[in-house]
Scaffold this active site. Structure first.
Site, PDB file in Angstrom:
ATOM      1  N   GLU A 286       0.898  -1.238  -0.190  1.00 32.03           N
ATOM      2  CA  GLU A 286       0.127  -0.099  -0.103  1.00 32.03           C
ATOM      3  C   GLU A 286       1.048   1.268   0.145  1.00 32.03           C
ATOM      4  O   GLU A 286       1.744   1.329   0.754  1.00 32.03           O
ATOM      5  CB  GLU A 286      -0.748   0.057   1.183  1.00 32.03           C
ATOM      6  CG  GLU A 286      -2.066  -0.969   1.181  1.00 32.03           C
ATOM      7  CD  GLU A 286      -2.510  -1.131  -0.044  1.00 32.03           C
ATOM      8  OE1 GLU A 286      -3.196  -0.165  -0.506  1.00 32.03           O
ATOM      9  OE2 GLU A 286      -2.716  -2.193  -0.937  1.00 32.03           O
ATOM     10  N   CYS A 320      -1.787   9.176   4.194  1.00 32.18           N
ATOM     11  CA  CYS A 320      -1.708   8.969   2.545  1.00 32.18           C
ATOM     12  C   CYS A 320      -3.114   9.347   1.835  1.00 32.18           C
ATOM     13  O   CYS A 320      -2.950   9.606   0.881  1.00 32.18           O
ATOM     14  CB  CYS A 320      -1.686   7.368   2.409  1.00 32.18           C
ATOM     15  SG  CYS A 320      -2.689   6.506   3.533  1.00 32.18           S
TER      16      CYS A 320
END
Ligand code: NAP
Ligand code: MG
Length: 516
Positions: A286, A320
């Protein structure tokens, strides 16, 4: 029987007794600052004599902890311990493994203030951001515990004539878990516990900026009764031991969350077969984002502005999922700029242990340098609306910064900055807004603000992000409700906190027994 999963509520810091408890925890852990910690292998602390320090980003020179570093030898030691421990750990019932996670959740719940205090000190999280991080870690433990039981009961094969058929989900083996520093408790806990509860053993390499928070997790798992060797903690530099760990032939999977550069490097390295390796490694990676919020002309502009400011500057933009672009229709552009700059100018920046602060420091000197460089680029690419410089204090403080009139294709439109910098882009219509939102290599989160039903549907169909939000902020995914993970260069779309996630740490064995 387990109760139904529900998200952990946040404590209310406006209550004097809660505030006091947090203050006391901060002072309690400060008495432990500069303690020395080892690795944790096979249930024992291991000291290597090679050390590194963890610092407080709110007070650059304050040492919080001294950690011993793993080298290749300790990776080998941890791997052998994990291989042996996994043989037994994989044989016990999923329910038994789930109980360890649920016990850990309970311990963490009791120790919230202390873990928050570590995050406030080591990661520069404000009180409420630390609380949200700890609560999310509890959510992951509670959710994956229940999920492991559900997966163990899935009937994956249909009946067949004269056969007893079965599909059994079994663990992969021993994996490396490599989390980032920005959700040092939540992401580290989620990645590790998902791999553990499915019967795997783990080598956990925490981010070098936040090893003391990783240590909290390791101690909690041990107290919850996780057998020795199942979870091994190997702090150390990713650049130094990462390649050895990732390319080791006995590592079966790598679960990584972090930057695109490191994620791609790991994916490439893991794809090569090392001598003696008998499987294709599984990689869950990720990675970064360049997330945007689209603002239509008909929405509640004040609410949209609040959502943008919160998504852009919460935890100093170091999420993020942070909003790093606001893409705004021209009819409301000037009005929105006024609203977001007024709201941003009202934000306080300072040491994160001070509960009055809305923003704390960025994580370290390298991050500060990189963000200030992007701010200089922004001054050339757009019009500085607010911020644009360091903020006062002896930590890595940066003013929340907004640039207007950024053009599509500019670096501030394309590159992940990972700091408190927002680019605002003017567009003619909603279609152009979506096109610009989609025109980066990333695809993590995004939000649209509009009242128009057709535009909402259009965004649902064409806004290509792993996590899309309508008329709300683009940060703050909740475990269970908002399975999290991005498209394209944002990663392998693992959907952490979702019902598919545990499958990434399992393989399915199809069994058919002839009946005669
Ligand atoms: P990073 O620099 O990529 O580091 C992540 C982890 O990888 C750290 O533990 C790091 O160790 C380790 N590492 C570094 N080099 C390695 C190598 N060669 N082999 C193996 N491991 C290595 O990322 P970060 O700065 O910690 O985190 C920020 C990034 O994470 C941002 O891009 C953000 O968008 C992304 N992120 C994504 C998500 C998501 O769910 N998509 C969530 C959170 C963060 P050291 O600390 O020792 O270098
Ligand atoms: Mg630090």
């Amino acid at each position: 029987m387990l109760s139904e999963f529900r998200n952990e509520p946040y404590v209310d810091f406006s209550k004097p007794e809660i505030r006091k408890a947090q203050e006391e925890a901060l002072s309690r852990i400060s008495r432990e600052f500069s303690n020395e910690y080892g690795l944790f292998i096979n249930g024992r602390e291991v000291k290597t004599g090679r050390t590194f320090k963890s610092y407080n980003p709110s007070h650059k020179d304050q040492v919080l902890a001294v950690f011993h570093k793993a080298g290749k030898e300790e990776v080998d030691l941890a791997l052998q311990a994990a291989l042996a421990a996994q043989e037994k750990w994989k044989t016990i019932d999923a329910k038994e493994r789930a109980i360890v996670l649920l016990k850990a959740a309970q311990i963490l719940r009791k120790r919230k203030a202390e873990v928050n205090a570590w995050m406030i000190s080591e990661a520069g999280k404000t009180w409420i951001e630390a609380e949200a991080d700890t609560a999310e870690a509890i959510d992951f433990l509670e959710f994956y515990g229940r999920e492991a039981v559900r997966w163990s009961e899935i009937k994956g094969a249909l009946p067949f004539a004269n056969e007893a058929t079965e599909l059994r989900y079994i663990p992969l083996g021993v994996g490396a878990v490599i989390p980032p520093w920005n959700f040092p408790m939540a992401i580290l806990t989620g990645m590790s516990s998902a791999a553990l509860v499915t019967g795997n053993a783990v080598l956990l390499k925490p981010a070098s900026d936040t090893p003391a928070i990783g240590w909290q997790f390791v101690k909690i798992m041990q107290e919850a009764g996780l057998p020795d060797g199942v979870l091994n903690f190997i702090p150390g530099s990713g650049a130094e031991i990462g390649d050895y760990l990732v390319s080791h032939p006995q590592i079966r999977f790598i679960s990584f969350t972090g930057s695109k550069e490191v994620g791609l490097h790991i994916a490439e390295l893991a794809a090569r077969c090392s001598p003696g390796q008998i499987w294709i490694k599984r990689v869950v990676a990720e990675m970064g984002g360049k997330d945007s919020i689209v603002v239509d002309s008909d929405c509640d502009l004040n609410e949209a502005a609040t959502a943008i400011v919160f998504s852009a500057f919460g935890y100093q933009g170091q999420k993020c999922s942070a909003c790093s672009r606001a893409i705004v229709l021209e009819q409301v552009y000037d009005q929105l700029l006024e609203l977001i700059s007024a709201k941003t100018k009202a934000l306080s920046v300072g040491p994160s242990e001070d509960p009055a602060m809305y923003m704390g420091p960025v994580i370290n000197a390298a991050a500060e340098k990189k963000i200030l460089e992007y701010i200089e680029i922004g001054k050339k690419e757009g019009r500085l609306l607010t911020g644009g410089a360091k903020a006062a204090g002896d930590g890595y403080f940066i003013q929340p910064t907004i640039f207007a009139d950024i053009q599509p294709g500019a670096r501030l439109d394309q590159e992940e900055i990972f700091g408190p910098v927002l680019a605002v882009i003017k567009v003619k219509d909603f279609d152009q807004a979506l096109a610009i939102a989609n025109a980066t290599e990333y695809g993590l989160t995004g939000a649209v603000w509009t009242r128009d039903r057709y535009k909402i549907e259009k965004a649902k169909d064409t806004f290509h992000v792993g996590n899309l939000y309508i008329n709300r902020k683009c940060t703050g995914a909740m475990v269970g409700a908002h399975p999290f993970g991005g498209f394209n260069m944002s990663g392998t779309d693992s959907k952490a906190g979702g019902m598919d996630y545990l499958g990434l740490f399992l393989q399915a064995k199809s069994i058919a027994e002839r009946l005669f």
